[in-house]
Design a protein around this motif. Structure first.
Motif, short mmCIF file in Angstrom:
data_model
loop_
_atom_site.label_atom_id
_atom_site.label_comp_id
_atom_site.label_asym_id
_atom_site.label_seq_id
_atom_site.Cartn_x
_atom_site.Cartn_y
_atom_site.Cartn_z
N GLN A 116 76.70 -37.27 80.15
CA GLN A 116 76.72 -35.96 80.78
C GLN A 116 75.87 -36.01 82.04
OE1 GLN A 116 74.26 -33.95 77.39
NE2 GLN A 116 73.99 -32.64 79.17
N ASP A 117 76.10 -35.03 82.90
CA ASP A 117 75.32 -34.94 84.12
C ASP A 117 73.94 -34.38 83.78
OD1 ASP A 117 74.82 -35.20 86.77
OD2 ASP A 117 76.55 -34.02 87.43
N PHE A 118 72.97 -34.62 84.67
CA PHE A 118 71.64 -34.05 84.44
C PHE A 118 71.19 -33.32 85.70
CE2 PHE A 118 71.09 -38.45 85.76
CZ PHE A 118 70.11 -38.39 86.75
N PRO A 119 70.38 -32.28 85.56
CA PRO A 119 69.99 -31.45 86.71
C PRO A 119 69.33 -32.27 87.81
CG PRO A 119 69.33 -30.40 84.65
CD PRO A 119 69.82 -31.78 84.30
N GLY A 120 69.73 -31.99 89.03
CA GLY A 120 69.13 -32.65 90.18
C GLY A 120 69.75 -33.97 90.56
N ILE A 127 77.41 -58.77 83.92
CA ILE A 127 78.49 -58.40 84.84
C ILE A 127 79.21 -57.20 84.25
CG2 ILE A 127 80.63 -59.16 85.92
CD1 ILE A 127 79.58 -62.03 85.67
N GLY A 128 79.32 -56.11 85.01
CA GLY A 128 79.94 -54.93 84.46
C GLY A 128 80.36 -53.93 85.50
N SER A 129 80.90 -52.82 85.01
CA SER A 129 81.25 -51.68 85.85
C SER A 129 80.91 -50.44 85.02
CB SER A 129 82.73 -51.70 86.21
OG SER A 129 83.07 -50.62 87.04
N PHE A 130 79.66 -49.98 85.18
CA PHE A 130 79.11 -49.00 84.26
C PHE A 130 79.30 -47.59 84.78
CE2 PHE A 130 77.01 -52.94 83.20
CZ PHE A 130 77.06 -52.93 81.82
N TRP A 131 80.47 -47.06 84.47
CA TRP A 131 80.75 -45.65 84.64
C TRP A 131 81.91 -45.29 83.73
CZ3 TRP A 131 83.59 -44.31 89.84
CH2 TRP A 131 84.64 -45.20 90.04
N SER A 132 82.19 -44.00 83.59
CA SER A 132 83.16 -43.55 82.60
C SER A 132 84.55 -43.37 83.17
CB SER A 132 82.69 -42.21 81.98
OG SER A 132 81.46 -42.38 81.32
N LEU A 161 92.68 -35.39 75.34
CA LEU A 161 91.31 -35.78 75.68
C LEU A 161 91.29 -36.85 76.76
CD1 LEU A 161 89.76 -35.90 72.08
CD2 LEU A 161 89.38 -34.15 73.83
N ILE A 162 92.23 -37.80 76.69
CA ILE A 162 92.30 -38.85 77.71
C ILE A 162 92.61 -38.25 79.07
CG2 ILE A 162 93.69 -40.82 78.49
CD1 ILE A 162 93.87 -41.71 75.59
N GLU A 163 93.57 -37.34 79.13
CA GLU A 163 93.91 -36.71 80.39
C GLU A 163 92.73 -35.92 80.95
OE1 GLU A 163 97.42 -34.38 79.91
OE2 GLU A 163 98.78 -36.11 80.06
N GLY A 164 92.01 -35.24 80.07
CA GLY A 164 90.82 -34.52 80.53
C GLY A 164 89.78 -35.45 81.11
N LYS A 165 89.60 -36.60 80.45
CA LYS A 165 88.62 -37.56 80.95
C LYS A 165 89.06 -38.13 82.30
CE LYS A 165 84.90 -39.87 80.85
NZ LYS A 165 83.64 -39.15 81.07
N HIS A 202 86.50 -34.59 83.45
CA HIS A 202 85.76 -33.73 82.53
C HIS A 202 84.95 -34.57 81.54
CE1 HIS A 202 87.92 -30.26 84.07
NE2 HIS A 202 89.07 -30.89 83.85
N TRP A 203 83.85 -33.97 81.02
CA TRP A 203 83.05 -34.64 80.00
C TRP A 203 83.69 -34.42 78.64
CZ3 TRP A 203 79.49 -37.84 81.69
CH2 TRP A 203 78.90 -37.62 82.93
N LEU A 204 83.62 -35.45 77.81
CA LEU A 204 84.15 -35.34 76.45
C LEU A 204 83.17 -34.60 75.56
CD1 LEU A 204 85.54 -38.96 75.92
CD2 LEU A 204 86.87 -36.88 76.27
N PRO A 205 83.66 -33.77 74.62
CA PRO A 205 82.74 -33.13 73.68
C PRO A 205 82.16 -34.16 72.71
CG PRO A 205 85.01 -32.72 73.04
CD PRO A 205 85.07 -33.42 74.37
N ARG A 206 80.93 -33.92 72.27
CA ARG A 206 80.31 -34.85 71.32
C ARG A 206 80.92 -34.69 69.93
NH1 ARG A 206 76.57 -37.82 73.13
NH2 ARG A 206 75.59 -37.38 75.12
#
Length: 543
Positions: free
Chosen positions: A79-83, A252-257, A511-515, A519-523
């Protein structure tokens, strides 16, 4: 214990309180008096406080600007965080401690230094220039219940090296490096530039290489040949900076959602991602062990420091030529180190950096130094030989209790996408018995279901359900990270039978289309997303 029950009990630090409290008692009663007696804090790091022992494991994320530091943190906590701001230019201009809190909010730096519950009180000597660029973001997040994350400003490139931050940036990095459990150093596969500030930052990390993990990020944006060349160049550059015989591990990676680009080394990126997340996942489990290790390291440095101060005091004249003798002793400090090693059998690796020690001794009054006090040194020896050893059995008992973190850090979810796990049991069975939300009459997925049903029946279901094999093969075509797809599977397999019917599959595609739309996935699956045919079963499970 089921995975769901484990997710509902994330307090991974509760069972290490016994060890951490004992470590604090040992430091306060045995080590701190020696530090004060020999003015250890004037030469080295400030004293520890109770919050340094009680705090959660911390991860320091650093790197040049636009290497994906803030995005990496968002990837971990989902999830995003303030600032937070993300962009190709230097967007993060301050140190941000991302920590758990029941209410979302931002605490400025000056307020943090007076909060006894936060481990940042000793940052006060860096002054307002730094504290105005330091803040703590508190937010309710399950991952942050077990770890805290420190976001750092982007390290300046050569083109911006003349700009001044107004505070000692390497010194601040070293302060954090001493106290955190893991240091994540990010590089961009598109641009490898070792600026002057980056080199100085590396110098601040010397002595803490065991905590360092190097990540070559955005690796899906280059082809395999370019990746091989960039990886080799990074290893060569790191070898020039960290002059150690051991080779640093580079992930080695690509760390994002977001969906990754198709590349020949896609599988390599997935495996490297699992290795790094497993390393971070074990931090709460090893928190007490890390604190013990740092305490022993500090005690050894205190012992060497006491012998140095005592030797300098004994060599000083009583009345005449004090200043000239002082400068002569400082000049001969490397020889003094050798003599102390031979006379008191202090290992060479326990001594501080000789050059830095010489610089700090220039402003000191040697006449105020103290000679060795046998009672204090005996207490220090007892700490290193007996007291610490008595804590080891407690640590071994706690290590048997394996802990797991949430979201992308959840090893159980990530493991369901490994081929060897999948062949044995495609997608681990998960049961949801903790739903207490109000049901909704309308199912929001219903309007899109005809489109989703077409995909469902094209995959040839057996007796109205798709097996884990077929669903997994289709899911991976979306190019979303396996950790994200595993989370979507957990949400979609409402009845936990390891297969998806047409409603569960429609939910998964939704859910895949939302992602994919950002959009953030619900926990946990909200009630309005539960398929109508499953609402009765979830209600009975709740009872």
């Amino acid at each position: 214990m089921s995975i769901r029950r484990l997710r509902r009990n994330p307090k991974t630090l509760g069972d290490v309180n016994v060890v951490t409290e004992e470590l604090w008692n040992l430091y306060y009663k045995r080590l701190l008096p020696i530090e004060k007696y020999y003015s250890f804090h004037h030469f080295h790091s400030p004293s520890y406080e109770g919050a340094d022992f009680d705090n959660k494991p911390m991860v320091l994320v650093m790197g040049q600007y636009s290497t994906g530091k803030t995005t990496f943190i968002r990837y971990l906590i989902e999830q995003d965080f303030p600032g937070s701001r993300v962009g190709p230019e230097p967007t993060t201009d301050c140190f941000t401690a991302v920590m758990h809190g029941e209410v979302e909010g931002i605490i400025p730096g000056n307020a943090l230094t007076v909060d006894p519950k936060k481990p940042f009180r000793n940052l006060d000597p860096f002054g307002n220039a730094f504290l105005n660029r330091f803040q703590c973001v508190q937010m309710p997040n399950q991952v942050l219940e077990s770890i805290s994350i420190i976001d750092t400003p982007g390290i300046l490139t050569a083109a911006k090296r003349k700009l001044s931050r107004g505070y000692d940036f390497p010194a601040v990095l070293r302060w954090f490096a001493e106290r955190v459990d893991r240091i994540i150093l990010l590089f961009d596969a598109h641009k490898l530039e070792f600026s002057d500030e980056l080199t100085r930052a590396f110098g601040a990390l010397c002595g803490y290489e065991d905590k360092l993990r190097v990540v070559l990020n955005k690796a899906d944006r280059v082809d395999s040949q370019q990746l091989m060349r960039v990886y080799g160049a990074l290893m060569w550059s790191l070898g020039k900076v960290f002059r150690t015989p051991e080779i640093l591990r580079v992930y080695i990676g690509s760390f994002w959602s977001e969906p990754r680009q198709v590349c020949d080394h896609y599988e390599l990126i997935e495996l490297e991602e699992e290795d790094l997340l497993a390393d971070i996942r074990n931090l709460p489990r090893n928190a007490a062990l890390r604190k013990l290790n740092d305490l022993v390291k500090r005690a050894r440095l205190v012992r060497a420091h006491a012998h140095i101060i005592s030797y300098l005091k004994q060599e000083m004249p009583t009345i005449f030529c004090k200043e000239s003798k002082k400068h002569n002793l400082i000049y001969q400090l490397p020889v003094i180190f050798t003599k102390i090693q031979q006379q008191h059998r202090v290992p060479a690796g326990d001594f501080p950096d000789c050059t830095k020690m010489q610089e700090r001794l220039l402003g000191q009054d040697f006449s105020k130094f103290k000679t060795l006090k046998p009672s204090l040194m005996a207490s220090l020896d007892k700490l290193l030989t007996t007291d610490i050893a008595n804590l080891v059995p407690l640590l071994q008992q706690q290590e048997l209790r394996k802990k797991s973190l949430h979201g992308v850090l959840d090893g159980e979810f990530l493991g369901t996408f490994r081929p060897e796990h999948y062949r044995r049991d495609p997608f681990k069975e998960l049961k949801d018995d903790d739903s207490n939300e109000k049901e909704f009459d309308e199912w929001v997925v219903e309007r899109y279901k005809p489109k989703y049903d077409e995909i469902f029946y094209n995959l040839s279901p057996n007796e109205g359900k798709l097996s884990g094999t077929k669903v997994r093969e289709w899911m991976t075509t979306t190019l979303l990270p396996n950790s994200v797809l595993a989370h979507i599977w957990r949400l979609s397999d409402v009845d936990g039978d390891g297969m998806l019917d047409n409603e569960e599959f429609a939910l998964a595609v939704h859910l895949i289309e939302g992602k994919l739309e950002g959009h953030w996935l619900p926990r946990e699956l909200p009630s309005h997303l539960v398929p109508p045919s499953k609402r009765l079963s979830t209600a009975s499970d709740e009872e």
